[in-house]
Design an enzyme around this catalytic site. Sequence first.
Site, PDB file in Angstrom:
ATOM      1  N   TYR A   6      -1.670  -1.442  10.256  1.00 41.92           N
ATOM      2  CA  TYR A   6      -1.663  -1.544   8.789  1.00 41.92           C
ATOM      3  C   TYR A   6      -0.337  -1.032   8.227  1.00 41.92           C
ATOM      4  O   TYR A   6       0.324  -1.710   7.425  1.00 41.92           O
ATOM      5  CB  TYR A   6      -2.838  -0.735   8.236  1.00 41.92           C
ATOM      6  CG  TYR A   6      -3.065  -0.879   6.749  1.00 41.92           C
ATOM      7  CD1 TYR A   6      -3.656  -2.029   6.224  1.00 41.92           C
ATOM      8  CD2 TYR A   6      -2.714   0.137   5.862  1.00 41.92           C
ATOM      9  CE1 TYR A   6      -3.879  -2.158   4.859  1.00 41.92           C
ATOM     10  CE2 TYR A   6      -2.944   0.016   4.496  1.00 41.92           C
ATOM     11  CZ  TYR A   6      -3.526  -1.131   4.000  1.00 41.92           C
ATOM     12  OH  TYR A   6      -3.755  -1.253   2.643  1.00 41.92           O
TER      13      TYR A   6
ATOM     14  N   LYS B 139       2.395  -3.304   6.121  1.00 48.60           N
ATOM     15  CA  LYS B 139       2.617  -3.018   4.703  1.00 48.60           C
ATOM     16  C   LYS B 139       4.071  -2.572   4.446  1.00 48.60           C
ATOM     17  O   LYS B 139       4.636  -2.862   3.390  1.00 48.60           O
ATOM     18  CB  LYS B 139       1.614  -1.982   4.209  1.00 48.60           C
ATOM     19  CG  LYS B 139       0.160  -2.496   4.187  1.00 48.60           C
ATOM     20  CD  LYS B 139      -0.020  -3.671   3.233  1.00 48.60           C
ATOM     21  CE  LYS B 139      -1.485  -4.042   3.027  1.00 48.60           C
ATOM     22  NZ  LYS B 139      -1.668  -5.163   2.086  1.00 48.60           N
TER      23      LYS B 139
ATOM     24  N   SER C  45       0.875  -1.185   0.000  1.00 48.29           N
ATOM     25  CA  SER C  45       0.000   0.000   0.000  1.00 48.29           C
ATOM     26  C   SER C  45       0.905   1.225   0.000  1.00 48.29           C
ATOM     27  O   SER C  45       2.063   1.150   0.429  1.00 48.29           O
ATOM     28  CB  SER C  45      -0.844   0.005   1.276  1.00 48.29           C
ATOM     29  OG  SER C  45      -1.382   1.288   1.520  1.00 48.29           O
TER      30      SER C  45
HETATM   31  N1  LIG Z   1      -8.741  -1.182  -1.883  1.00 44.66           N
HETATM   32  C1  LIG Z   1      -7.797  -0.297  -1.665  1.00 44.66           C
HETATM   33  O1  LIG Z   1      -8.025   0.930  -1.750  1.00 44.66           O
HETATM   34  C2  LIG Z   1      -6.396  -0.746  -1.312  1.00 44.66           C
HETATM   35  C3  LIG Z   1      -5.388   0.221  -1.216  1.00 44.66           C
HETATM   36  C4  LIG Z   1      -4.080  -0.173  -0.921  1.00 44.66           C
HETATM   37  C5  LIG Z   1      -3.795  -1.514  -0.718  1.00 44.66           C
HETATM   38  N2  LIG Z   1      -4.781  -2.439  -0.804  1.00 44.66           N
HETATM   39  C6  LIG Z   1      -4.414  -3.844  -0.581  1.00 44.66           C
HETATM   40  O2  LIG Z   1      -4.797  -4.607  -1.710  1.00 44.66           O
HETATM   41  C7  LIG Z   1      -5.172  -5.921  -1.298  1.00 44.66           C
HETATM   42  C8  LIG Z   1      -6.574  -6.229  -1.794  1.00 44.66           C
HETATM   43  O3  LIG Z   1      -7.444  -5.238  -1.307  1.00 44.66           O
HETATM   44  P1  LIG Z   1      -9.012  -5.219  -1.649  1.00 44.66           P
HETATM   45  O4  LIG Z   1      -9.472  -3.864  -1.320  1.00 44.66           O
HETATM   46  O5  LIG Z   1      -9.240  -5.809  -2.984  1.00 44.66           O
HETATM   47  O6  LIG Z   1      -9.528  -6.236  -0.481  1.00 44.66           O
HETATM   48  P2  LIG Z   1     -10.944  -6.925  -0.243  1.00 44.66           P
HETATM   49  O7  LIG Z   1     -12.015  -6.324  -1.075  1.00 44.66           O
HETATM   50  O8  LIG Z   1     -11.133  -6.988   1.236  1.00 44.66           O
HETATM   51  O9  LIG Z   1     -10.691  -8.418  -0.803  1.00 44.66           O
HETATM   52  C9  LIG Z   1      -9.799  -9.232  -0.129  1.00 44.66           C
HETATM   53  C10 LIG Z   1      -9.709 -10.588  -0.808  1.00 44.66           C
HETATM   54  O10 LIG Z   1      -8.879 -11.415   0.006  1.00 44.66           O
HETATM   55  C11 LIG Z   1      -9.641 -12.535   0.500  1.00 44.66           C
HETATM   56  N3  LIG Z   1      -9.188 -12.807   1.858  1.00 44.66           N
HETATM   57  C12 LIG Z   1      -9.307 -12.022   2.950  1.00 44.66           C
HETATM   58  N4  LIG Z   1      -8.780 -12.627   4.017  1.00 44.66           N
HETATM   59  C13 LIG Z   1      -8.313 -13.831   3.573  1.00 44.66           C
HETATM   60  C14 LIG Z   1      -7.676 -14.921   4.209  1.00 44.66           C
HETATM   61  N5  LIG Z   1      -7.415 -14.930   5.516  1.00 44.66           N
HETATM   62  N6  LIG Z   1      -7.331 -16.005   3.461  1.00 44.66           N
HETATM   63  C15 LIG Z   1      -7.595 -16.023   2.128  1.00 44.66           C
HETATM   64  N7  LIG Z   1      -8.202 -15.012   1.482  1.00 44.66           N
HETATM   65  C16 LIG Z   1      -8.554 -13.938   2.204  1.00 44.66           C
HETATM   66  C17 LIG Z   1     -11.100 -12.096   0.398  1.00 44.66           C
HETATM   67  O11 LIG Z   1     -12.009 -13.180   0.302  1.00 44.66           O
HETATM   68  P3  LIG Z   1     -12.620 -13.882   1.637  1.00 44.66           P
HETATM   69  O12 LIG Z   1     -13.081 -12.782   2.531  1.00 44.66           O
HETATM   70  O13 LIG Z   1     -13.712 -14.763   1.126  1.00 44.66           O
HETATM   71  O14 LIG Z   1     -11.493 -14.675   2.211  1.00 44.66           O
HETATM   72  C18 LIG Z   1     -11.049 -11.301  -0.902  1.00 44.66           C
HETATM   73  O15 LIG Z   1     -11.026 -12.179  -2.015  1.00 44.66           O
HETATM   74  C19 LIG Z   1      -5.033  -5.950   0.232  1.00 44.66           C
HETATM   75  O16 LIG Z   1      -3.785  -6.464   0.592  1.00 44.66           O
HETATM   76  C20 LIG Z   1      -5.135  -4.479   0.599  1.00 44.66           C
HETATM   77  O17 LIG Z   1      -4.479  -4.175   1.819  1.00 44.66           O
HETATM   78  C21 LIG Z   1      -6.070  -2.099  -1.085  1.00 44.66           C
END
Ligand SMILES: NC(=O)c1ccc[n+]([C@@H]2O[C@H](COP(=O)([O-])OP(=O)(O)OC[C@H]3O[C@@H](n4cnc5c(N)ncnc54)[C@H](OP(=O)(O)O)[C@@H]3O)[C@@H](O)[C@H]2O)c1
Length: 258
Positions: free
Chosen positions: A157, A161, A143
């Site tokens: 967090y 990260k 991130s």
């Molecule tokens: N969205 C943003 O603005 C943003 C910004 C910076 C960084 N990020 C990073 O990008 C990544 C993805 O973010 P996102 O926003 O797409 O997240 P999200 O919508 O919460 O999706 C997370 C995915 O990971 C799975 N997951 C969560 N916990 C898990 C576990 N213990 N074992 C296996 N699978 C798991 C979830 O499915 P289940 O719940 O069914 O397991 C889902 O498929 C993360 O690392 C996040 O920190 C996101």
Amino acid sequence: MDLGLNQKVAIVSGASRGIGLAIAHGLAAEGCRLLVCARGADALDAAVTSLQAHGTEVHGMALDITEPDAGDRLAAKALDIYGGIDILVANAGGNRRGRFEDTTDQDWEDILELNLKAHLRTSRAMIPAMKKSDGGSIIFISSIFGREAGGAGLSIYNTTKSALISAAKIMAIELGGDGIRVNSVAPGSIRFEGGSWDRRCKEDPEGMAAFIADNIPLGRFGKAEEVADVVTFLSSPRASWVSGSCITVDGVQSHSLI
Ligand SMILES: NC(=O)c1ccc[n+]([C@@H]2O[C@H](COP(=O)([O-])OP(=O)(O)OC[C@H]3O[C@@H](n4cnc5c(N)ncnc54)[C@H](OP(=O)(O)O)[C@@H]3O)[C@@H](O)[C@H]2O)c1
């Protein structure tokens, strides 16, 4: 540009929605054979079906990436189905907000497991197969708040990260001789249907418009596909001279110069 990804074997964690699903689509569209995982089986099944529309082989494995043997099980399944592993995108992650003095050992343990330790274990499990690949690639989804301070309430967090970026650098140094590249990607605020920014936009449209005006010079949230495009390139042999790097994908949201 032909990325040279056709028939490569890629594992993507947290691929049932959001950024992970978009990354899986990016890789599948380039012809990668995929093993994707997440905890919830129904959403994962739906993701697998949508990914198979690219015409490549895709399998899903419902598991919790924080389980101690999750990485070993993923590696064993990929080897069983495909006979090798070329790419790991360690994407699953989460957040637990709170002022530092209110956080508990359990809060720290849970998010350290999910955001860091699970990805280290999973990477270790892939290394023997990647050494036999003709070019392995590991990508951690970090991130912008792994590169600079995210602000109050984000101690856990931010720490996890940042640690991912650090680990990727050292892993890249150690694994370079084995032909394995290790990089991290630092997204800014990414909005997609059902995601946390989408929820906040629906709850507080004016507040979020002000947030964008104050924080994102390109004037909008990023899209999951915009992160996926960078990850797909980094996964590919066309990024052969890129290792130990952290690539920001954030519409100029972050301020770090390095
Ligand atoms: N969205 C943003 O603005 C943003 C910004 C910076 C960084 N990020 C990073 O990008 C990544 C993805 O973010 P996102 O926003 O797409 O997240 P999200 O919508 O919460 O999706 C997370 C995915 O990971 C799975 N997951 C969560 N916990 C898990 C576990 N213990 N074992 C296996 N699978 C798991 C979830 O499915 P289940 O719940 O069914 O397991 C889902 O498929 C993360 O690392 C996040 O920190 C996101």
